[in-house]
Design a protein around this motif. Sequence first.
Motif, PDB file in Angstrom:
ATOM      1  N   GLU A   1      26.459  26.748  42.022  1.00  0.00           N
ATOM      2  CA  GLU A   1      25.908  27.895  41.298  1.00  0.00           C
ATOM      3  C   GLU A   1      26.164  29.185  42.067  1.00  0.00           C
ATOM      4  OE1 GLU A   1      21.859  27.515  40.216  1.00  0.00           O
ATOM      5  OE2 GLU A   1      22.132  25.696  39.030  1.00  0.00           O
ATOM      6  N   ALA A   2      26.066  29.122  43.395  1.00  0.00           N
ATOM      7  CA  ALA A   2      26.293  30.318  44.213  1.00  0.00           C
ATOM      8  C   ALA A   2      27.737  30.799  44.075  1.00  0.00           C
ATOM      9  CB  ALA A   2      25.976  30.016  45.678  1.00  0.00           C
ATOM     10  N   GLU A   3      28.700  29.863  44.068  1.00  0.00           N
ATOM     11  CA  GLU A   3      30.112  30.226  43.915  1.00  0.00           C
ATOM     12  C   GLU A   3      30.371  30.822  42.545  1.00  0.00           C
ATOM     13  OE1 GLU A   3      32.130  26.885  46.892  1.00  0.00           O
ATOM     14  OE2 GLU A   3      31.861  26.456  44.760  1.00  0.00           O
ATOM     15  N   ALA A   4      29.769  30.230  41.510  1.00  0.00           N
ATOM     16  CA  ALA A   4      29.957  30.723  40.149  1.00  0.00           C
ATOM     17  C   ALA A   4      29.382  32.132  39.987  1.00  0.00           C
ATOM     18  CB  ALA A   4      29.316  29.767  39.150  1.00  0.00           C
ATOM     19  N   MET A   5      28.202  32.380  40.579  1.00  0.00           N
ATOM     20  CA  MET A   5      27.582  33.699  40.498  1.00  0.00           C
ATOM     21  C   MET A   5      28.397  34.740  41.253  1.00  0.00           C
ATOM     22  SD  MET A   5      23.508  32.778  40.849  1.00  0.00           S
ATOM     23  CE  MET A   5      23.061  34.514  40.859  1.00  0.00           C
ATOM     24  N   ALA A   6      28.910  34.349  42.423  1.00  0.00           N
ATOM     25  CA  ALA A   6      29.733  35.269  43.214  1.00  0.00           C
ATOM     26  C   ALA A   6      31.006  35.632  42.450  1.00  0.00           C
ATOM     27  CB  ALA A   6      30.086  34.635  44.554  1.00  0.00           C
ATOM     28  N   ALA A   7      31.593  34.645  41.752  1.00  0.00           N
ATOM     29  CA  ALA A   7      32.795  34.893  40.965  1.00  0.00           C
ATOM     30  C   ALA A   7      32.493  35.843  39.814  1.00  0.00           C
ATOM     31  CB  ALA A   7      33.365  33.580  40.446  1.00  0.00           C
ATOM     32  N   ALA A   8      31.346  35.646  39.159  1.00  0.00           N
ATOM     33  CA  ALA A   8      30.964  36.512  38.040  1.00  0.00           C
ATOM     34  C   ALA A   8      30.773  37.955  38.505  1.00  0.00           C
ATOM     35  CB  ALA A   8      29.684  35.987  37.389  1.00  0.00           C
ATOM     36  N   GLU A   9      30.161  38.144  39.665  1.00  0.00           N
ATOM     37  CA  GLU A   9      29.968  39.488  40.204  1.00  0.00           C
ATOM     38  C   GLU A   9      31.303  40.148  40.535  1.00  0.00           C
ATOM     39  OE1 GLU A   9      25.630  38.559  42.309  1.00  0.00           O
ATOM     40  OE2 GLU A   9      27.387  39.068  43.532  1.00  0.00           O
ATOM     41  N   MET A  10      32.228  39.351  41.083  1.00  0.00           N
ATOM     42  CA  MET A  10      33.545  39.877  41.414  1.00  0.00           C
ATOM     43  C   MET A  10      34.308  40.280  40.151  1.00  0.00           C
ATOM     44  SD  MET A  10      35.724  40.754  43.711  1.00  0.00           S
ATOM     45  CE  MET A  10      35.044  39.984  45.199  1.00  0.00           C
ATOM     46  N   ILE A  11      34.172  39.480  39.090  1.00  0.00           N
ATOM     47  CA  ILE A  11      34.831  39.804  37.814  1.00  0.00           C
ATOM     48  C   ILE A  11      34.333  41.144  37.294  1.00  0.00           C
ATOM     49  CG2 ILE A  11      34.973  39.155  35.380  1.00  0.00           C
ATOM     50  CD1 ILE A  11      34.975  36.227  36.302  1.00  0.00           C
ATOM     51  N   ASP A  12      33.014  41.350  37.329  1.00  0.00           N
ATOM     52  CA  ASP A  12      32.427  42.596  36.831  1.00  0.00           C
ATOM     53  C   ASP A  12      32.964  43.796  37.608  1.00  0.00           C
ATOM     54  OD1 ASP A  12      30.385  44.003  35.154  1.00  0.00           O
ATOM     55  OD2 ASP A  12      29.574  44.489  37.129  1.00  0.00           O
ATOM     56  N   LYS A  13      33.062  43.659  38.929  1.00  0.00           N
ATOM     57  CA  LYS A  13      33.581  44.755  39.766  1.00  0.00           C
ATOM     58  C   LYS A  13      35.041  45.052  39.438  1.00  0.00           C
ATOM     59  CE  LYS A  13      30.511  43.920  43.706  1.00  0.00           C
ATOM     60  NZ  LYS A  13      30.436  43.507  45.135  1.00  0.00           N
ATOM     61  N   MET A  14      35.831  43.998  39.232  1.00  0.00           N
ATOM     62  CA  MET A  14      37.259  44.184  38.970  1.00  0.00           C
ATOM     63  C   MET A  14      37.497  44.793  37.587  1.00  0.00           C
ATOM     64  SD  MET A  14      38.950  40.766  40.686  1.00  0.00           S
ATOM     65  CE  MET A  14      40.624  41.367  40.435  1.00  0.00           C
ATOM     66  N   LEU A  15      36.687  44.390  36.603  1.00  0.00           N
ATOM     67  CA  LEU A  15      36.818  44.962  35.259  1.00  0.00           C
ATOM     68  C   LEU A  15      36.553  46.459  35.295  1.00  0.00           C
ATOM     69  CD1 LEU A  15      35.001  42.263  33.072  1.00  0.00           C
ATOM     70  CD2 LEU A  15      37.451  42.732  33.139  1.00  0.00           C
ATOM     71  N   ARG A  16      35.525  46.860  36.046  1.00  0.00           N
ATOM     72  CA  ARG A  16      35.175  48.278  36.141  1.00  0.00           C
ATOM     73  C   ARG A  16      36.235  49.059  36.930  1.00  0.00           C
ATOM     74  NH1 ARG A  16      29.645  49.335  35.166  1.00  0.00           N
ATOM     75  NH2 ARG A  16      28.438  47.446  34.723  1.00  0.00           N
ATOM     76  N   LYS A  17      36.657  48.483  38.034  1.00  0.00           N
ATOM     77  CA  LYS A  17      37.590  49.191  38.923  1.00  0.00           C
ATOM     78  C   LYS A  17      38.953  49.415  38.287  1.00  0.00           C
ATOM     79  CE  LYS A  17      39.817  48.866  43.460  1.00  0.00           C
ATOM     80  NZ  LYS A  17      39.927  48.091  44.734  1.00  0.00           N
ATOM     81  N   HIS A  18      39.458  48.396  37.584  1.00  0.00           N
ATOM     82  CA  HIS A  18      40.825  48.464  37.058  1.00  0.00           C
ATOM     83  C   HIS A  18      40.889  48.776  35.564  1.00  0.00           C
ATOM     84  CE1 HIS A  18      42.347  46.933  40.873  1.00  0.00           C
ATOM     85  NE2 HIS A  18      41.438  45.987  40.824  1.00  0.00           N
ATOM     86  N   GLY A  19      39.735  48.946  34.924  1.00  0.00           N
ATOM     87  CA  GLY A  19      39.728  49.297  33.515  1.00  0.00           C
ATOM     88  C   GLY A  19      40.342  48.245  32.619  1.00  0.00           C
ATOM     89  N   VAL A  20      40.125  46.981  32.958  1.00  0.00           N
ATOM     90  CA  VAL A  20      40.679  45.882  32.173  1.00  0.00           C
ATOM     91  C   VAL A  20      39.744  45.557  31.023  1.00  0.00           C
ATOM     92  CG1 VAL A  20      41.396  43.466  32.216  1.00  0.00           C
ATOM     93  CG2 VAL A  20      41.869  44.928  34.175  1.00  0.00           C
ATOM     94  N   ASP A  21      40.311  45.392  29.834  1.00  0.00           N
ATOM     95  CA  ASP A  21      39.517  45.057  28.659  1.00  0.00           C
ATOM     96  C   ASP A  21      39.228  43.558  28.643  1.00  0.00           C
ATOM     97  OD1 ASP A  21      38.811  46.406  25.767  1.00  0.00           O
ATOM     98  OD2 ASP A  21      39.250  44.262  25.607  1.00  0.00           O
ATOM     99  N   VAL A  22      38.015  43.191  28.244  1.00  0.00           N
ATOM    100  CA  VAL A  22      37.625  41.782  28.213  1.00  0.00           C
ATOM    101  C   VAL A  22      38.552  40.983  27.294  1.00  0.00           C
ATOM    102  CG1 VAL A  22      35.792  40.159  27.611  1.00  0.00           C
ATOM    103  CG2 VAL A  22      35.225  42.314  28.743  1.00  0.00           C
ATOM    104  N   ALA A  23      39.052  41.615  26.234  1.00  0.00           N
ATOM    105  CA  ALA A  23      39.929  40.914  25.297  1.00  0.00           C
ATOM    106  C   ALA A  23      41.198  40.430  25.986  1.00  0.00           C
ATOM    107  CB  ALA A  23      40.288  41.834  24.132  1.00  0.00           C
TER     108      ALA A  23
END
Length: 244
Positions: free
Chosen positions: A26-48
């Motif tokens: 669960e800790a690895e999955a949560m850490a991955a989710a947080e990293m995804i959120d940061k990368m989406l914001r930083k690089h302007g990647v659309d979820v689609a």
Amino acid sequence: MPENRNRIIEKIRALKAKTTGNGCTEAEAMAAAEMIDKMLRKHGVDVAEIDDLDPAKQFGEHVVKIEGWREIIEALLSSIGDYTTTIPYFTSRDHQTVTFFGRRENIELADYLVDVIMRTVNTEAFAFSFTQGHFGASDQAMKERSFLIGMGLRIKEKLETMKDERSKYYVRETGRDLVVDEMEETRRMLRENGIQLTKCTSKSRRPQIDRDAFDRGQREGDNFSINAGVKGSNRASAGQALLQ
């Protein structure tokens, strides 16, 4: 789409695969989710862009040039493929290039792994050869070959052990061997891409072995570390992710 943006999207997709259902804690999955959120914001990647589930776009192939002592890579290819859940095959008659087919995050790991093995083997083989210069050419060649065989066998054992440990972990946590499932999917996609492989047969004789050189190669193989990637590289990150 620019190549660097493709790489960012592939990295986010690899992070999305780090779920408890795929064997992560669960800790690895949560850490991955947080990293995804940061990368989406930083690089302007659309979820689609990330949620494109077309299997054909999740698989690809990557050509790796073999430099230096390529015989050891030839001997380790099947173990590298099993560990990274990719299918390797030679794409040149002289065996100087090998292609890895599989999920994009897995072929990135295979590329990283070949690079680490080649750098390690070339460094250690050169250091060993430097100490053997007082022998005749024939004896020196035998000792160098024995050293490489010993080192290669030890690395092969390490890869097979880690692959088995990962399979056992998945079975224990999910009730399924996700490594086997993913390899079956990779073979299916290989067929759908129309790639047909031909098995090569070796006619080489069993080499003469110098026991001392072989044992020294085994000791160097004991020191081999898959986490020895270049700091900050995507390949190192991929390697460390699969080793968690």
